[in-house]
Design a protein around this motif. Sequence first.
Motif, mmCIF file in Angstrom:
data_model
loop_
_atom_site.group_PDB
_atom_site.id
_atom_site.type_symbol
_atom_site.label_atom_id
_atom_site.label_comp_id
_atom_site.label_asym_id
_atom_site.label_seq_id
_atom_site.Cartn_x
_atom_site.Cartn_y
_atom_site.Cartn_z
ATOM 1 N N UNK B 276 82.511 19.991 -20.004
ATOM 2 C CA UNK B 276 83.685 19.306 -19.434
ATOM 3 C C UNK B 276 84.052 19.938 -18.083
ATOM 4 N N UNK B 277 84.246 19.090 -17.064
ATOM 5 C CA UNK B 277 84.578 19.642 -15.743
ATOM 6 C C UNK B 277 86.007 19.358 -15.328
ATOM 7 N N UNK B 278 86.648 18.375 -15.967
ATOM 8 C CA UNK B 278 87.991 18.010 -15.545
ATOM 9 C C UNK B 278 88.680 17.303 -16.693
ATOM 10 N N UNK B 279 89.983 17.510 -16.819
ATOM 11 C CA UNK B 279 90.742 16.876 -17.899
ATOM 12 C C UNK B 279 91.941 16.168 -17.289
ATOM 13 N N UNK B 285 88.221 18.576 -8.176
ATOM 14 C CA UNK B 285 88.282 18.706 -6.727
ATOM 15 C C UNK B 285 88.719 17.383 -6.121
ATOM 16 N N UNK B 286 89.666 17.439 -5.186
ATOM 17 C CA UNK B 286 90.206 16.226 -4.581
ATOM 18 C C UNK B 286 90.235 16.392 -3.064
ATOM 19 N N UNK B 287 90.307 15.254 -2.389
ATOM 20 C CA UNK B 287 90.350 15.263 -0.927
ATOM 21 C C UNK B 287 91.676 14.710 -0.426
ATOM 22 N N UNK B 288 92.217 15.349 0.610
ATOM 23 C CA UNK B 288 93.466 14.853 1.202
ATOM 24 C C UNK B 288 93.534 15.325 2.651
#
Lengths: 225, 404
Positions: B276-279, B285-288
């Motif tokens: 699992x990498x994200x819940x 990881x996100x971009x903004x």
Amino acid sequence: MLTIALIYPELLGTYGDGGNAVVLAERARRRGFEAEIVNVGVDDDVPDATIYLLGGGEDGPQRLGADLLRVSSFSARVRDGNFVFAVCAGLQLLGTSFCVEGDDEYEGLGLVNAITSRGETRSVGELVVRVDGRALVGFENHGGRTTLGDDVEPLGRVEVGRGNDGTVDGFRTPGLWASYAHGPVLAMNPWFADKVLARALGRELEPLVTIADQLYDERVGALAP
Amino acid sequence: MPREISLRDDVAKGAVRTVNLLSRLASRGSGTVIGGRVGLAIAPNLLADLARSRDVVLVSGTNGKTTTTAMIAAGWGVAVATNSTGSNMPEGHVAALVASKSRSVVLEVDESWLGDVARATRPRVIALLNLSRDQLDRANEVRQLAERWRALLADLSEVTVVANANDPLVVHAAELAESVAWCDVPTPWTTDAVSCPRCTKPLHFQDNSWWSDCGFSKPTDLVATFDDHLHVRGTSLAIDLQLPGAFNEANAAMALTALSYLGVDLNEALKRVNAITSVAGRFSLRLWRGHQLRLLLAKNPAGFSSMLLTLKSDGADVWVAINARVADGRDPSWLYDVPFELLRGHRVYCFGDRRLDLATRLDYANVDYVLVSDESSLPASSEVINVLANYTAFQEWRTRTKAC
Ligand SMILES: [Zn+2]
């Protein structure tokens, strides 16, 4: 040396109340005073200190805190002139009696003529109190209704929220100051923190500008009636 | 089942689907809560009827509910009905059970709803993670909550309670249950249980153990223990998570122990949990605006402390966003129960409705801070920036950022 004794933080520290100690210590240090915070645990004797801080707590811990303080040197030290700032449950247990689950009249320390009975409702929300002409802003969360003796001066008049009884909040005697504004009320009200500090140190203080002044202005803008 | 009730349930289930669909089309909310609410209004027993003859696992506690629920769902290895959107009250549970007919069900449950939901769904396993302060303005004092759980679990039959043996409030809540599986998982935050749940006298903590003078103490019959491996009922497992932090290892241990009571092969389950990498958008990881951000949800002192402990002491910039809306709790006093002193050496950018409260807290902790009022002037960085945000602030950052 300013010694700030945080009384039983494991029992009376529900709402970030330890923050008040940090605020007083920092505001003293930034003016060149030496300051230390002493956590007084339930197994420790109450040490000599410039100021004692009492915070909020749930029913069981509040009752235990009162029992432990009753048999400690706390009351004697307060009568000797050590200063106390108390919030919430701490306020209640300084009085003659308070109510906790199962006990309508639990014996307080009797250091001030104040009786706390069960309020009709729990009071949870913003609290604004007029103290010496200025707004003290904070948050309250308690089920008590505190009645002061005729000889006891309240801390201030309630403008938003309930405080003691919907009219006034807390009390101010020569050795004890108290408010229902819990947690880091001194963080939100830097001017009042300095009043407490000046009283504890027994001297006037130079002004100190911090980011907390902006926080105070913002909260007053958001809350004041 | 009497025909009349089942007809009413069918109408209700149809209503849940229709309202959820309409709600999604109108893009109001995530379209799970409103439909569930309508369904429950039409058929109050809907949750019990939907859960009947299914294998239900409930997960509750102050911190780690969503992650542990996701780990159980992934680890199970079959199609699972679950409330992965985080709607953890009965309307969300109804919506999850209508959306999937799977026999296997795992539901995250708000702490104060555990009684109602457990009585309705008759779970096979309940996992109890921890209890600490969260949203104090709702007056959900944690000791009262532990008492309510205790009364519930003393009463409930045919359930195994998988409980954290290092949390005295959880132990108090679970010790009367018919069958308890005690888990010895890392639990750094015990500040809310320093006074004994039984006698209110102080608890003593020493050498991974705890006790009170009245005799109340950490259970010794442990079903799951940690050294370099996790040992669950005779199986040794190498936990190697993609998710950060010791608290996620604790969540994994609870999830795997729960799965062991459902007959799942633990070695296979472990592979799926490790992957699992994200819940629910957390840790991803996100971009903004050219910044690479890792979003971390941290909404109360215990959760925030765990999250701060996962940050490296590399002096990297940290962004923190704090709101105090209804869903967050209106009272931000808890900021003073978070050891922000751990951030000394970092520069902290303060975001959110209550960024001045945060900045004041950091100032008193002697942490270098920047009050962000103009987001367009943030310095560019090639590094991934950790963003710690409490509940509604986290949702805002989820919405404003894009997947990497
Ligand atoms: Zn005890």
